[in-house]
Design a protein around this motif. Structure first.
Motif, mmCIF file in Angstrom:
data_model
loop_
_atom_site.group_PDB
_atom_site.id
_atom_site.type_symbol
_atom_site.label_atom_id
_atom_site.label_comp_id
_atom_site.label_asym_id
_atom_site.label_seq_id
_atom_site.Cartn_x
_atom_site.Cartn_y
_atom_site.Cartn_z
ATOM 1 N N PHE A 6 0.934 -1.209 -0.112
ATOM 2 C CA PHE A 6 -0.570 0.304 -0.118
ATOM 3 C C PHE A 6 1.152 1.125 -0.114
ATOM 4 N N TRP A 8 1.201 4.828 1.381
ATOM 5 C CA TRP A 8 0.254 6.147 2.453
ATOM 6 C C TRP A 8 0.662 6.995 1.916
ATOM 7 N N ARG A 14 -4.348 10.692 -4.393
ATOM 8 C CA ARG A 14 -4.730 9.692 -3.974
ATOM 9 C C ARG A 14 -4.061 8.993 -2.657
ATOM 10 N N VAL A 17 -3.857 4.450 -2.009
ATOM 11 C CA VAL A 17 -4.685 3.219 -2.251
ATOM 12 C C VAL A 17 -3.754 1.699 -1.845
ATOM 13 N N MET A 167 2.625 3.616 -9.188
ATOM 14 C CA MET A 167 2.214 4.830 -8.468
ATOM 15 C C MET A 167 3.002 5.709 -9.384
ATOM 16 N N PRO A 174 -5.627 -0.300 -13.000
ATOM 17 C CA PRO A 174 -5.875 -1.199 -12.159
ATOM 18 C C PRO A 174 -4.906 -2.664 -12.876
ATOM 19 N N TRP A 222 -7.867 -4.582 -5.009
ATOM 20 C CA TRP A 222 -7.376 -2.827 -5.590
ATOM 21 C C TRP A 222 -8.313 -2.069 -4.728
ATOM 22 N N GLN A 224 -8.239 2.213 -4.240
ATOM 23 C CA GLN A 224 -8.043 4.274 -4.083
ATOM 24 C C GLN A 224 -9.049 4.736 -3.746
ATOM 25 N N GLY A 226 -9.426 8.896 -3.581
ATOM 26 C CA GLY A 226 -8.933 9.879 -4.071
ATOM 27 C C GLY A 226 -8.511 10.651 -3.009
ATOM 28 N N ARG A 232 -12.934 3.589 -5.218
ATOM 29 C CA ARG A 232 -12.853 2.574 -5.870
ATOM 30 C C ARG A 232 -12.559 1.408 -5.357
#
Length: 255
Positions: A6, A8, A14, A17, A167, A174, A222, A224, A226, A232
């Motif tokens: 992930f 952060w 975003r 993720v 990223m 995705p 997956w 994300q 925002g 999502r």
């Protein structure tokens, strides 16, 4: 859930993720990603035996994900399923830090766990191995499998690199990351951890994507979040022959 990477607070557009593979016995029934009928604010897959989840996201700005800790010294059944760790937080109202601190008193009710909790502001990591502990996660790209956060197992380092590269590619979709998570590459024996299960089992469990008869990677998720509060979450499932068997995606605004 056995492998998570992930990012952060590395990108203001975003701030969170995450990509994760869930490994489980094929005979354990599960429902696909959806909003739950008994908790319509929760978007998650669901374990149909204990009714918890391995990873979920709430419309109220809460995310939780769990992995087990690999240990052969403690195989006894515990009072509560690890899936309750995520579900209790997703249904709750306490901050991630408050929830993690309160868990310390009940940690012995669960088998070994690693837990990620996001409350819309902070991201917290909690575990009960080697003892009950928790801390706020620093910004950056991190990896987690069946040992402490950022333990540099080969597949954790691999997932970290894959997510970091993804990223940095603003055009990446995705699907690119979901496909990468099907890697069955195995590191050299000298690089594998020694968790007490023997070298043959270490090799079987070493790839990012695991397949053996009766056990393996059941899905990849997956998600994300925002900076605009739009979320999502996408899940790709695999059958007992490790073939893709379905995709689900939900998009919603966090309130």
């Amino acid at each position: 859930m056995c492998l998570i990477a992930f990012a952060w607070q590395t990108d203001p557009q975003r701030p969170l993720v995450l990509i994760a593979n869930r490994d489980e016995f094929q005979e354990r029934p599960a429902a696909p990603l959806a909003f739950w009928e008994d908790a319509p604010e929760i978007a998650a897959g669901r374990d149909l035996r204990e009714h918890g989840t391995w990873l979920g996201l709430s419309r109220r700005g809460r995310m939780a994900a769990v992995t087990n800790v690999r240990e052969v010294s403690d195989m006894q059944k515990r009072a509560r399923s690890r899936g309750a760790l995520t579900t209790d937080f997703l249904r709750g109202t306490h901050s991630a830090a408050e929830h993690a601190a309160a868990l310390s008193a009940d940690a012995a009710q669960y088998g070994g766990y690693n837990l990620l909790l996001w409350d819309g502001r902070e991201l917290v990591y909690a575990s009960n191995r080697p003892n009950a502990n928790w801390h706020r996660v620093e910004p950056g790209v991190h990896g987690l499998s069946n040992a402490q956060l950022d333990t540099p197992w080969p597949k954790v380092r691999w997932a970290h690199r894959e997510l970091d590269a993804w990223m940095h590619d603003r055009a990446a979709q995705p699907d690119t990351l979901l496909a990468a998570m099907t890697s069955r590459d195995v590191a050299a024996d000298a690089e594998l951890p020694d968790t007490g299960v023997g070298i043959e089992a270490e090799r079987l469990l070493a790839p990012p994507f695991i397949y053996r008869p009766g056990y393996g990677t059941r899905c990849t998720t997956w998600l994300q979040i925002g900076g605009d509060h739009n979320a999502r979450i996408r899940e790709r499932r695999y059958d007992d022959q490790a073939r893709p068997s379905g995709d689900s995606e939900l998009r919603f605004r966090i309130v």
